[in-house]
Structures are given as structure tokens and as C-alpha cells.
Write a protein that holds these residues in place. Structure first.
Motif, PDB file in Angstrom:
ATOM      1  N   GLU A  20       6.614 129.530   4.771  1.00 13.19           N
ATOM      2  CA  GLU A  20       5.378 128.889   5.437  1.00 13.19           C
ATOM      3  C   GLU A  20       6.513 128.071   7.104  1.00 13.19           C
ATOM      4  OE1 GLU A  20       3.220 124.622   5.372  1.00 13.19           O
ATOM      5  OE2 GLU A  20       4.322 125.688   3.242  1.00 13.19           O
ATOM      6  N   PRO A  21       6.175 128.318   8.234  1.00 10.61           N
ATOM      7  CA  PRO A  21       6.918 127.932   9.412  1.00 10.61           C
ATOM      8  C   PRO A  21       6.493 125.996   9.709  1.00 10.61           C
ATOM      9  CG  PRO A  21       4.784 128.615  10.031  1.00 10.61           C
ATOM     10  CD  PRO A  21       4.603 129.415   8.213  1.00 10.61           C
ATOM     11  N   TRP A 268      12.726 128.600  11.685  1.00 10.87           N
ATOM     12  CA  TRP A 268      11.347 128.162  12.149  1.00 10.87           C
ATOM     13  C   TRP A 268      10.924 127.721  10.162  1.00 10.87           C
ATOM     14  CZ3 TRP A 268       9.282 131.593   8.719  1.00 10.87           C
ATOM     15  CH2 TRP A 268       9.046 132.542   8.633  1.00 10.87           C
ATOM     16  N   PRO A 269      11.992 128.212   8.988  1.00 11.77           N
ATOM     17  CA  PRO A 269      10.598 127.882   8.000  1.00 11.77           C
ATOM     18  C   PRO A 269      10.757 127.014   7.439  1.00 11.77           C
ATOM     19  CG  PRO A 269      11.406 129.631   8.046  1.00 11.77           C
ATOM     20  CD  PRO A 269      12.701 129.046   8.895  1.00 11.77           C
ATOM     21  N   LYS A 270       9.646 126.208   7.039  1.00 11.28           N
ATOM     22  CA  LYS A 270       9.932 124.859   6.334  1.00 11.28           C
ATOM     23  C   LYS A 270      10.732 124.195   5.648  1.00 11.28           C
ATOM     24  CE  LYS A 270       6.086 121.750   5.139  1.00 11.28           C
ATOM     25  NZ  LYS A 270       4.667 120.980   4.624  1.00 11.28           N
ATOM     26  N   LYS A 275      15.815 127.371   5.810  1.00  7.98           N
ATOM     27  CA  LYS A 275      15.985 127.230   7.581  1.00  7.98           C
ATOM     28  C   LYS A 275      17.860 127.161   7.496  1.00  7.98           C
ATOM     29  CE  LYS A 275      14.127 123.447   9.241  1.00  7.98           C
ATOM     30  NZ  LYS A 275      13.209 124.154   9.987  1.00  7.98           N
ATOM     31  N   GLU A 276      18.083 126.646   6.423  1.00  7.56           N
ATOM     32  CA  GLU A 276      19.754 127.315   6.744  1.00  7.56           C
ATOM     33  C   GLU A 276      20.344 128.597   6.997  1.00  7.56           C
ATOM     34  OE1 GLU A 276      23.990 125.630   6.383  1.00  7.56           O
ATOM     35  OE2 GLU A 276      21.840 124.710   7.278  1.00  7.56           O
ATOM     36  N   ILE A 277      19.231 128.950   5.574  1.00  6.09           N
ATOM     37  CA  ILE A 277      19.599 130.348   5.421  1.00  6.09           C
ATOM     38  C   ILE A 277      19.265 131.278   7.051  1.00  6.09           C
ATOM     39  CG2 ILE A 277      18.901 132.788   4.650  1.00  6.09           C
ATOM     40  CD1 ILE A 277      18.601 131.496   2.577  1.00  6.09           C
ATOM     41  N   GLY A 278      18.263 130.873   8.050  1.00  2.46           N
ATOM     42  CA  GLY A 278      17.715 131.622   9.052  1.00  2.46           C
ATOM     43  C   GLY A 278      18.456 130.947  10.309  1.00  2.46           C
ATOM     44  N   LYS A 279      20.150 129.479  10.212  1.00  5.93           N
ATOM     45  CA  LYS A 279      20.527 129.459  10.866  1.00  5.93           C
ATOM     46  C   LYS A 279      21.312 130.339  11.462  1.00  5.93           C
ATOM     47  CE  LYS A 279      23.682 125.519  11.253  1.00  5.93           C
ATOM     48  NZ  LYS A 279      24.278 123.682  10.748  1.00  5.93           N
ATOM     49  N   TRP A 280      21.903 130.286  10.050  1.00  7.70           N
ATOM     50  CA  TRP A 280      22.930 131.527   9.556  1.00  7.70           C
ATOM     51  C   TRP A 280      23.177 132.434  10.681  1.00  7.70           C
ATOM     52  CZ3 TRP A 280      28.056 130.196   9.365  1.00  7.70           C
ATOM     53  CH2 TRP A 280      28.541 128.951   8.648  1.00  7.70           C
ATOM     54  N   ILE A 320      13.317 136.902  19.253  1.00  7.54           N
ATOM     55  CA  ILE A 320      13.650 135.990  18.738  1.00  7.54           C
ATOM     56  C   ILE A 320      14.261 134.241  18.986  1.00  7.54           C
ATOM     57  CG2 ILE A 320      16.269 135.375  16.714  1.00  7.54           C
ATOM     58  CD1 ILE A 320      15.968 138.479  16.502  1.00  7.54           C
ATOM     59  N   LYS A 321      14.625 134.617  19.983  1.00  7.15           N
ATOM     60  CA  LYS A 321      15.092 132.746  20.971  1.00  7.15           C
ATOM     61  C   LYS A 321      13.864 132.030  20.842  1.00  7.15           C
ATOM     62  CE  LYS A 321      19.588 133.973  22.072  1.00  7.15           C
ATOM     63  NZ  LYS A 321      20.566 133.787  23.531  1.00  7.15           N
ATOM     64  N   THR A 322      12.758 132.754  20.959  1.00  9.04           N
ATOM     65  CA  THR A 322      11.204 132.015  21.422  1.00  9.04           C
ATOM     66  C   THR A 322      11.440 131.130  20.077  1.00  9.04           C
ATOM     67  OG1 THR A 322       9.568 133.432  20.888  1.00  9.04           O
ATOM     68  CG2 THR A 322      10.811 133.370  23.367  1.00  9.04           C
ATOM     69  N   GLN A 323      11.351 132.083  18.436  1.00 11.07           N
ATOM     70  CA  GLN A 323      11.229 131.445  17.191  1.00 11.07           C
ATOM     71  C   GLN A 323       9.491 131.788  17.533  1.00 11.07           C
ATOM     72  OE1 GLN A 323      14.010 130.251  14.411  1.00 11.07           O
ATOM     73  NE2 GLN A 323      14.316 131.794  16.227  1.00 11.07           N
ATOM     74  N   LYS A 324       8.622 132.348  18.279  1.00 11.58           N
ATOM     75  CA  LYS A 324       6.880 132.088  17.491  1.00 11.58           C
ATOM     76  C   LYS A 324       6.954 134.294  16.632  1.00 11.58           C
ATOM     77  CE  LYS A 324       6.058 130.445  22.039  1.00 11.58           C
ATOM     78  NZ  LYS A 324       5.531 131.166  23.208  1.00 11.58           N
TER      79      LYS A 324
END
Length: 342
Positions: A20-21, A268-270, A275-280, A320-324
Motif C-alpha cells: 500500500e502506498p 512510497w510504501p506505507k 519503506k526502509e527496503i525501498g530507501k536502500w 522512479i524519482k517521481t515515486q508515482k
């Protein structure tokens, strides 16, 4: 020691979970604060001499030993990316280097060791064990713990170690370099001691989305489709991920467990862990991860001009950088045990 129930121990998101975003303003705040870095290390023993021949192409450096077998570079930019991936996998596994049960291991093999960071960390965790890391490229640090060493080797060649030798064999993200999985898994089995463990960690190169936010005509979709076309043309299997468990079973491994996870393309995940995995993952992209994966695929295999390849990759990076695009790739960890009586 029996295998633990991994799904009870680790808070991992399975294939049935919807990602979920988060709210758009939270995503923006997270994206702006991604670009810190940290490194550490300890050393006591010299690595020794090794092969240092390289191939330079389109501004990147590639291995020369068994040239062309692996399409990802080995330069300093790639080494930074590999260390980022290592930290990302630690987040996925709640800080654990391994998820197979180990009791006083004596010999551990790390196939496709990259910068050697996993092998070095394991050597520090198991000081009485001998840790050997192998790779096509001699890019590991010169100074390592006394119980850790590295060798230049091709995992698809015939292995020269004694049979029934290792207590654990580890391989992470080597899937797009393995053409003969039956031989590869067979050699792992043969060289484990009875009761020894294998741990494999792989991911696909796909784009999954739970909310239809990933347009099929986007640059990102075009890059992913082209990458899978290139992978197939090299004789590799772009859809190997769901087949891995069956290969372990066919070889005779027991106590097999498979844990699935999702790697979001950003923050973008809730869910906080996703979110931490996506940060890396974003840090990996910033470190040249897309170029590492796709540049040689597109220029060598598909015959694209470098300008076209770089333009498509830049378009994907911008999206990717837009996070859309709420996209993610799928990955898994597999462990299996060689029976005590073969």
C-alpha cells in the motif's frame, strides 16, 4: 538442527500481501533525505595476489576472466552498489546474515562474493570457521579477517574443492550468471557435508504493481521488457525464480524453506519496513544500479547504441524519482539441508 519456521521469525511481506502506498507528502520528505553513507571495516590478513585484468566499455569496467560471462561491471561504482545491496538485504532479514541454523560451522563458501562484505561479516561472526569467497573479479579488499580468503573462480566450472567439505554454501544474486542450474545446484549438494546447509537469495527483473500505477508504455516498462529479452538471448532463464525450490528438491535437499519478499522502487510504501527496503533501493539506483544492470545487456546483447541505452535508462531513473509508479520486484530466500545420510 532442524530448520526454523522462517515466516514466524521474520516480518517479511509475502506474495499475497498488497503493498500500500504512503501519503504523497510523506514520500517526498523521505526521498529528500536519502543520500547519506557510512562504511566500516577491520583487517588483519592480506588477500594476496590475484588476477587484475579488466575490460573497459562505455565508461564502465568489466571482468576479463571468462570475459562476457557476467554482464555487470566490477568498477568502484559497482562496488559501492554491491555494498548498498548488502545493507538492503540485512534490512530484509532483520539484521541477520543467514537464516539457516548453524552450529559451530568449520567451512563456509560464498559464491559470487562481490566485494566480499558478506564473507567478511561471516568471518567476524564465526571466528573459528574458514570463510572462502569466490568471484570472477578480484575486487575484494586487500586486508581481511584471518579466517577469510578470496579466490578468482567461475561457479559454473567444475569445482575443485573436496566433496562433503562445507558446512554452509551461500550464493546471493548470481541468478543472471547461471546457465546450468542443474549442475550448479548439484555441485553445491556434492560439496556440502551431510547435514550442511545451502542459502540462496535471488530476485527477478520484473515490474509488479498492486494499484495499476505502472504504465505499460513507460520508459521503465520498456527497459524491463528489453532486459528480459536480452537475458533470454544470452541463454539465461529470465523466469528462474519460481523454479529454484523444485531444483533443490530434485537434487535431494530436505527441510527446504522459501521466504518471499518485495523490493519497492522507492519509499512510497506505507509499511515502515518496506519503506526502509525501498530507501536502500533508491540509493542503489543513485549509485548507478540501473546502468550496472542494463548497459551491457542493451549494447552487447541487443546491439543498441550506447546513446540509446543511456537515454532509456535515464528515462527509467527519472520516472522512479517521481515515486508515482508504485512498482516493486520480487525476491526470495531459499534454504535447504543435505541429508545426514545421503
Amino acid at each position: 538442527m532442524a530448520a526454523p519456521n522462517l515466516n514466524e521469525i521474520y516480518d517479511l511481506v509475502g506474495d499475497n500481501g498488497v503493498v500500500e502506498p504512503d501519503q504523497p507528502d510523506v514520500v517526498g520528505e523521505e526521498t529528500d533525505s536519502l543520500y547519506g553513507s557510512a562504511s566500516d571495516g577491520s583487517s588483519t590478513t592480506s588477500l594476496g595476489s590475484s588476477l587484475t585484468s579488466y575490460k573497459y566499455e562505455n565508461g564502465r569496467r568489466y571482468h576479463a576472466f571468462r570475459e562476457g560471462q557476467y554482464l555487470i561491471p566490477n568498477d568502484e561504482e559497482e562496488q559501492e552498489r554491491l555494498d548498498i545491496v548488502h545493507h538492503q538485504m540485512l534490512v530484509v532479514l532483520d539484521g541477520k546474515l543467514h537464516i539457516c541454523p548453524l552450529t559451530n560451522p568449520q567451512r563456509i563458501l560464498d559464491i559470487g562474493t562481490g566485494t566480499g562484505i558478506w564473507a567478511i561479516d561471516m568471518a567476524n561472526e564465526f571466528e573459528s570457521a574458514e570463510i572462502i569467497g569466490t568471484d570472477l573479479s578480484p575486487i575484494q579488499p586487500r586486508w581481511v579477517p584471518p579466517n577469510c580468503r578470496f579466490e578468482v573462480d567461475d561457479a559454473e566450472s567444475d569445482w575443485t574443492w573436496p566433496r562433503n567439505h562445507f558446512d554452509m554454501i551461500h550464493a546471493r544474486h548470481v541468478g543472471f550468471a547461471i546457465k546450468n542450474w542443474t549442475k550448479f545446484i548439484g555441485q553445491i549438494y556434492d560439496h556440502l557435508v551431510p547435514g550442511g546447509w545451502v542459502q540462496l537469495s535471488e530476485h527477478d527483473i520484473k515490474a509488479w504493481s498492486d494499484d495499476d500505477s505502472f504504465p505499460k508504455d513507460s520508459d521503465s516498462a520498456k527497459v524491463i521488457n528489453a532486459a528480459n529479452e536480452a537475458i533470454a538471448l544470452t541463454g539465461l532463464d529470465p523466469d528462474f525464480l519460481p523454479k529454484m525450490r523444485g531444483w533443490l528438491e530434485a537434487q535431494g535437499f530436505t527441510e527446504i524453506q522459501e521466504v518471499h519478499y518485495k523490493m519497492p522502487w522507492g519509499v512510497w510504501p506505507k509499511d515502515k519496513k518496506l519503506k526502509e527496503i525501498g530507501k536502500w533501493w533508491l540509493l542503489e539506483v543513485e549509485a548507478g544500479g540501473l546502468e550496472s544492470y542494463f548497459l551491457a545487456m542493451f549494447t552487447r546483447v541487443l546491439g543498441w547504441p550506447a546513446e540509446k541505452a543511456n537515454r532509456m535508462i535515464a528515462g527509467m531513473k527519472a520516472e522512479i524519482k517521481t515515486q508515482k509508479q508504485h512498482a516493486y520486484i520480487k525476491g526470495n530466500f531459499l534454504i535447504g539441508r543435505k541429508p545426514l545420510k545421503d
